[in-house]
Design a protein around this motif. Structure first.
Motif, PDB file in Angstrom:
ATOM      1  N   UNK B  46     -37.031  17.415 -54.087  1.00 13.27           N
ATOM      2  CA  UNK B  46     -36.599  16.092 -54.529  1.00 13.27           C
ATOM      3  C   UNK B  46     -35.916  16.125 -55.901  1.00 13.27           C
ATOM      4  N   UNK B  47     -36.222  17.109 -56.720  1.00 11.36           N
ATOM      5  CA  UNK B  47     -35.633  17.197 -58.058  1.00 11.36           C
ATOM      6  C   UNK B  47     -34.109  17.207 -58.038  1.00 11.36           C
ATOM      7  N   UNK B  48     -33.486  18.066 -57.194  1.00 15.35           N
ATOM      8  CA  UNK B  48     -32.022  18.079 -57.135  1.00 15.35           C
ATOM      9  C   UNK B  48     -31.420  16.734 -56.717  1.00 15.35           C
ATOM     10  N   UNK B  49     -32.108  15.979 -55.868  1.00 15.12           N
ATOM     11  CA  UNK B  49     -31.600  14.665 -55.452  1.00 15.12           C
ATOM     12  C   UNK B  49     -31.617  13.709 -56.642  1.00 15.12           C
ATOM     13  N   UNK B  50     -32.700  13.775 -57.422  1.00 15.62           N
ATOM     14  CA  UNK B  50     -32.785  12.937 -58.627  1.00 15.62           C
ATOM     15  C   UNK B  50     -31.665  13.303 -59.598  1.00 15.62           C
ATOM     16  N   UNK B 153     -32.224  -1.728 -46.938  1.00 12.54           N
ATOM     17  CA  UNK B 153     -32.474  -0.297 -47.011  1.00 12.54           C
ATOM     18  C   UNK B 153     -31.361   0.444 -46.279  1.00 12.54           C
ATOM     19  N   UNK B 154     -30.664   1.320 -46.996  1.00 12.03           N
ATOM     20  CA  UNK B 154     -29.627   2.151 -46.368  1.00 12.03           C
ATOM     21  C   UNK B 154     -29.949   3.609 -46.661  1.00 12.03           C
ATOM     22  N   UNK B 155     -29.351   4.489 -45.873  1.00 11.77           N
ATOM     23  CA  UNK B 155     -29.574   5.918 -46.137  1.00 11.77           C
ATOM     24  C   UNK B 155     -28.325   6.712 -45.797  1.00 11.77           C
ATOM     25  N   UNK B 156     -28.127   7.809 -46.547  1.00  6.74           N
ATOM     26  CA  UNK B 156     -26.954   8.645 -46.302  1.00  6.74           C
ATOM     27  C   UNK B 156     -27.320   9.870 -45.470  1.00  6.74           C
ATOM     28  N   UNK B 157     -28.633  10.061 -45.196  1.00  8.77           N
ATOM     29  CA  UNK B 157     -29.046  11.201 -44.377  1.00  8.77           C
ATOM     30  C   UNK B 157     -28.950  10.831 -42.903  1.00  8.77           C
ATOM     31  N   UNK B 158     -28.596  11.805 -42.105  1.00 12.13           N
ATOM     32  CA  UNK B 158     -28.552  11.618 -40.664  1.00 12.13           C
ATOM     33  C   UNK B 158     -29.985  11.539 -40.147  1.00 12.13           C
ATOM     34  N   UNK B 159     -30.218  10.779 -39.068  1.00 14.81           N
ATOM     35  CA  UNK B 159     -31.596  10.568 -38.633  1.00 14.81           C
ATOM     36  C   UNK B 159     -32.097  11.699 -37.723  1.00 14.81           C
ATOM     37  N   UNK B 160     -33.431  11.744 -37.558  1.00 12.87           N
ATOM     38  CA  UNK B 160     -34.056  12.827 -36.801  1.00 12.87           C
ATOM     39  C   UNK B 160     -33.763  12.775 -35.304  1.00 12.87           C
ATOM     40  N   UNK B 161     -33.332  11.617 -34.800  1.00  8.93           N
ATOM     41  CA  UNK B 161     -32.951  11.594 -33.382  1.00  8.93           C
ATOM     42  C   UNK B 161     -31.664  12.398 -33.190  1.00  8.93           C
ATOM     43  N   UNK B 327     -26.431  11.993 -55.369  1.00  7.84           N
ATOM     44  CA  UNK B 327     -25.238  11.548 -56.076  1.00  7.84           C
ATOM     45  C   UNK B 327     -24.566  10.418 -55.292  1.00  7.84           C
ATOM     46  N   UNK B 328     -24.447  10.628 -53.974  1.00 13.22           N
ATOM     47  CA  UNK B 328     -23.786   9.630 -53.123  1.00 13.22           C
ATOM     48  C   UNK B 328     -24.532   8.299 -53.126  1.00 13.22           C
ATOM     49  N   UNK B 329     -25.881   8.369 -53.072  1.00 16.03           N
ATOM     50  CA  UNK B 329     -26.673   7.129 -53.093  1.00 16.03           C
ATOM     51  C   UNK B 329     -26.403   6.332 -54.371  1.00 16.03           C
ATOM     52  N   UNK B 361     -16.222   0.539 -46.606  1.00 19.00           N
ATOM     53  CA  UNK B 361     -16.258   1.995 -46.543  1.00 19.00           C
ATOM     54  C   UNK B 361     -16.451   2.494 -47.967  1.00 19.00           C
ATOM     55  N   UNK B 362     -17.525   3.206 -48.204  1.00 14.34           N
ATOM     56  CA  UNK B 362     -17.777   3.719 -49.544  1.00 14.34           C
ATOM     57  C   UNK B 362     -17.168   5.100 -49.683  1.00 14.34           C
ATOM     58  N   UNK B 363     -16.514   5.291 -50.821  1.00 20.73           N
ATOM     59  CA  UNK B 363     -15.900   6.587 -51.072  1.00 20.73           C
ATOM     60  C   UNK B 363     -16.905   7.416 -51.870  1.00 20.73           C
ATOM     61  N   UNK B 364     -17.601   8.343 -51.210  1.00 25.87           N
ATOM     62  CA  UNK B 364     -18.646   9.102 -51.891  1.00 25.87           C
ATOM     63  C   UNK B 364     -18.323  10.587 -51.926  1.00 25.87           C
ATOM     64  N   UNK B 365     -19.155  11.317 -52.624  1.00 23.94           N
ATOM     65  CA  UNK B 365     -18.992  12.759 -52.715  1.00 23.94           C
ATOM     66  C   UNK B 365     -19.187  13.416 -51.350  1.00 23.94           C
ATOM     67  N   UNK B 366     -19.890  12.716 -50.446  1.00 22.00           N
ATOM     68  CA  UNK B 366     -20.088  13.247 -49.096  1.00 22.00           C
ATOM     69  C   UNK B 366     -18.884  12.961 -48.204  1.00 22.00           C
ATOM     70  N   UNK B 367     -17.915  12.204 -48.725  1.00 26.75           N
ATOM     71  CA  UNK B 367     -16.801  11.720 -47.906  1.00 26.75           C
ATOM     72  C   UNK B 367     -17.000  10.244 -47.684  1.00 26.75           C
TER      73      UNK B 367
END
Lengths: 342, 407
Positions: B46-50, B153-161, B327-329, B361-367
């Motif tokens: 979690x440190x790198x995400x912070x 609540x939004x998330x930039x990670x893809x879900x487990x499904x 960073x993207x969040x 459309x958000x312009x983020x570091x992830x694209x």
């Protein structure tokens, strides 16, 4: 403190129906063991025995301390955890070992040294804790030392967490992973070693309690502290020795845990302590044979649950069994310390 | 144990101070909360995400506003703690200057935080939560019961499904494995990803020969592994994170007759190299060889070199798995603040509405990232990694293999 029937003092009260009981006491457990073996198969049987041996070693400390001063020493699980850290510090950080050692001539002295150091260090820690935290409260209401024990538990956990960090630390697995083949089953030599070590320590403890002067002092202190004192038993020393032995056994369990799982964490003592405490209550708290038996029973319940496909329910089944046993036998399977106290 | 509490108390004190501040130098104060498990073995992941989030906030300026951050650590005893997580969120929503929160990291924490932030209408962006039930279906609706129409609540990670099946596809198509035994840590994330993995594995023609669970705090996995060994699988899949057993299971496979078998996992065991304290590779040691895991995020980010250089210049270390996601969040929250400012006053509600607008459309570091009607990202990329024991100076590290877009 318990005395085995064989070693009980001359003139001890013989309960009614004594002629049938010894027979039942042998036949029922034997049937259960054979049944468990047939049901689980040799590999899982040994897994259960190994796990049970560790619980049993820890449970002995709970039951001895309870037997002598009626204190549930909640810091005892953390003594086990610290024992594991003493051993990994000695083997891994002082000697710098990482892998397994295959030469018996080298392995044996290392193992002896690891057990010796961990048991001595933890014994000393146990006596110190008793002297500083419990002895001043010996005359206080029973709740006071109990709360103190919980405090001591937190202190021990925090000491280890500050020193080693709040994550898993590797413990060198110096015991080579050699299998002993019995038919189609492969039994790890390490498991057999752990079971033998635990059983030898339990027998030694029984002999110590039943056959030595100090053991007799412990039993008499447990039975009636004031009377024992009047008869010339040094109460302070006897209680200190009880803590010493209990903590040393926890230290030994810590060494065994490190060898078997190769990883330790500062809060390992909580779960293990809770289960060992359950083992002690299951067997009849205050009763050393009961604690050992309870340890093995919990090992079998947990492994049995996994074999039957209930691995998710392991802890629930353990504590559920405890509840059921206590409903029907409030003083545990073997009863509390023989006779003297209700 | 106590350290985490002290940290939380300090952070709470910081909030009180900033709340009293209200405005500084005529500027309106806006606070962005960061809620992660940040001590013990959790810190490695979690440190790198912070750090990623802080980097984005540091560069941001908006006329008339002062942006502040407040960091909460909900790791207790070195592991994410739902009780502490919910307490932290309660403190965050009580501070009127907080307009957005980056976090949490673990799905089990999101489960307790979302109802609190939803009631307060406070925007939350998670860089790493992957459990589908946090947003989708009835389970997602239940978490949003207080304000069902206001997605917060939004998330930039893809879900487990998607992540679970991606690992299954990797195992069957790339590694040519046929049978697998599955163990999970019985938590929201662990059991969820294991279920999704199992379903896809069977669908692709593989067989699941064992399915067990063992909760956090378990030290002895030999009984489960002996059972697995009898079924002779080609691989073992672990659903969970390292601190709940990921490394221990791998280590004990050796003494249970499963030596050297392929070991598959999700992003929960992707936590640093062989020198990371409490990380998967450092706990499993030599046994970590032949392990494979995924990350629910893009690996080849657009403009990767620039971002990596900037990150390294700031923190003197390389990017972690979820640095870019953190960073993207922060970027998304900041962009929502900007949108709100352009429309009028920056309020909690205006920021929430701007971030969850499905047309943006958000312009983020992830694209480019946009969010669907329940707050899930439009990016559905999974990256696969394998352990190379010769990397990181012989201590072992995760090496990127490939990434797939499941759009």
């Amino acid at each position: 403190m318990t005395a085995l029937p064989a070693t009980s003092e001359a003139g001890a009260r013989v309960p009614m129906g004594a002629s049938l009981r010894p027979l039942l006491r042998l036949v029922i457990p034997a049937l259960l063991v054979v049944g468990a073996y047939a049901f689980m198969g040799p590999e899982q049987f040994v897994n259960a025995m190994t796990r049970g041996a560790i619980y049993a070693l820890i449970a002995l400390g709970y039951t001895m301390v309870y037997g002598i001063i009626e204190l549930i020493n909640f810091a005892h699980g953390d003594m086990f955890m610290m024992g594991a850290f003493v051993s990994l510090t000695f083997l891994g950080q002082i000697l710098g070992l990482t892998g397994s050692i295959t030469e018996i001539a080298k392995l044996a002295p290392l193992l002896v040294a690891a057990f010796f150091i961990s048991m001595i260090v933890m014994g000393a820690v146990g006596v110190t804790i008793e002297r500083l935290a419990y002895k001043p409260l010996r005359a206080a209401p029973r709740l006071a030392p109990l709360i103190t024990a919980i405090g001591v538990s937190f202190i021990l956990q925090n000491i280890v967490m500050l020193k080693y960090g709040p994550y898993q630390t590797n413990s060198p697995k110096i015991f080579p992973s050699v299998d002993i083949v019995i038919g189609t089953a492969k039994i790890p030599a390490l498991s057999l070693f752990i079971i033998v070590v635990a059983v030898v320590m339990m027998i030694a403890l029984q002999l110590f309690i039943g056959r030595t002067r100090l053991g007799r002092a412990m039993r008499s202190t447990a039975a009636d502290r004031d009377a024992a004192q009047l008869m010339g038993v040094n109460i302070n020393r006897t209680i200190a020795i009880t803590f010493l032995i209990g903590a040393a056994l926890a230290g030994a369990a810590g060494v065994v845990n490190g060898l078997q799982y190769g990883v330790s964490r500062f809060d390992d003592g909580f779960q293990a302590g809770l289960k060992a405490f359950t083992a002690a209550v299951l067997g009849g708290i205050g009763n050393t044979v009961g604690a050992a038996l309870g340890g093995f029973i919990i090992g079998f319940i947990e492994v049995g649950a996994t074999v039957m496909g209930f691995s998710r329910w392991g802890p629930a089944i353990v504590f559920g069994t405890l509840v059921i046993v206590l409903v029907f036998r409030p003083s545990g399977l073997l009863g509390q310390q023989l006779g003297e106290r209700a | 144990m106590k350290l985490a509490r002290v940290g939380a108390a300090l952070a709470a004190a910081a909030i009180v101070v900033s709340a009293c501040g209200g405005s500084s130098g005529g500027n309106k104060v806006l606070t962005i909360g960061i809620s992660f498990p940040l001590s013990g073995s959790s810190l490695a992941s979690a440190g790198p995400a912070r750090d990623g989030a802080l980097l984005a906030i540091k560069d941001f300026t908006l006329a008339g506003y002062t942006i502040k951050t407040t960091i909460f650590d909900h790791a207790v005893n070195g592991s994410h703690d739902p009780q502490q997580g919910s307490k932290d969120m309660t403190t965050l929503v009580a501070d009127p200057t907080v307009v957005g929160v980056v976090g949490p990291f673990n799905s089990s924490i999101a489960k307790v935080q979302i109802p609190i932030s939803n009631e307060a209408g406070l925007l939350q962006c998670s860089p790493a939560n992957t459990n589908p039930d946090l947003t989708k279906g009835d389970a997602g609706k239940q978490l949003r019961a207080k304000a069902p129409d206001k997605i917060n609540y939004v998330r930039v990670a893809t879900t487990d499904d998607i992540q679970g099946p991606a690992v299954a596809t990797y195992g069957i198509k790339t590694l040519n494995l046929k049978s697998v035994a599955i163990i999970d840590d019985t938590e929201t994330y662990g059991k969820g990803i294991a279920d999704a993995f199992a379903a896809e594995w069977t669908k692709l023609g593989g067989t699941v020969v064992g399915r067990e669970g063992a909760p956090k705090g378990t030290t002895d996995y030999t009984a489960i592994l002996t059972k697995f060994a009898a079924a002779k699988p080609d691989a073992v899949f672990y659903g969970g994170v390292t601190s709940t057993g990921g490394g221990l299971v791998r280590k004990q496979m050796e003494q249970s007759g499963l030596t050297g078998l392929a070991y598959l996992g999700g992003d929960g065991i992707q936590d640093g190299n062989g020198s990371t304290d409490g990380g998967y590779i450092s706990i499993a040691g030599a046994a970590a060889a032949n392990s494979f895991s995924s990350v629910a995020a893009i690996h080849d980010i657009p403009g990767a070199a620039d971002f990596a250089a900037k990150y390294k210049a700031e923190y003197k270390v390389d990017l972690g798995s979820y640095s870019a996601s953190g960073y993207a969040c922060a970027q998304i929250i900041l962009q929502a603040i900007k949108t709100a400012a352009a429309k009028g006053d920056v309020t909690r509600e205006a920021v929430r509405a701007a971030a969850t607008d499905t047309a943006t459309k958000f312009d983020t570091v992830l694209g480019p990232v946009s969010f669907d009607a329940v707050g899930d990202t439009s990016q559905k990329i999974i990256s696969m990694y394998k352990v190379d024991m010769t990397a990181a100076g012989g201590k072992g590290d995760w090496i990127f293999d490939y990434q797939v877009d499941y759009k």
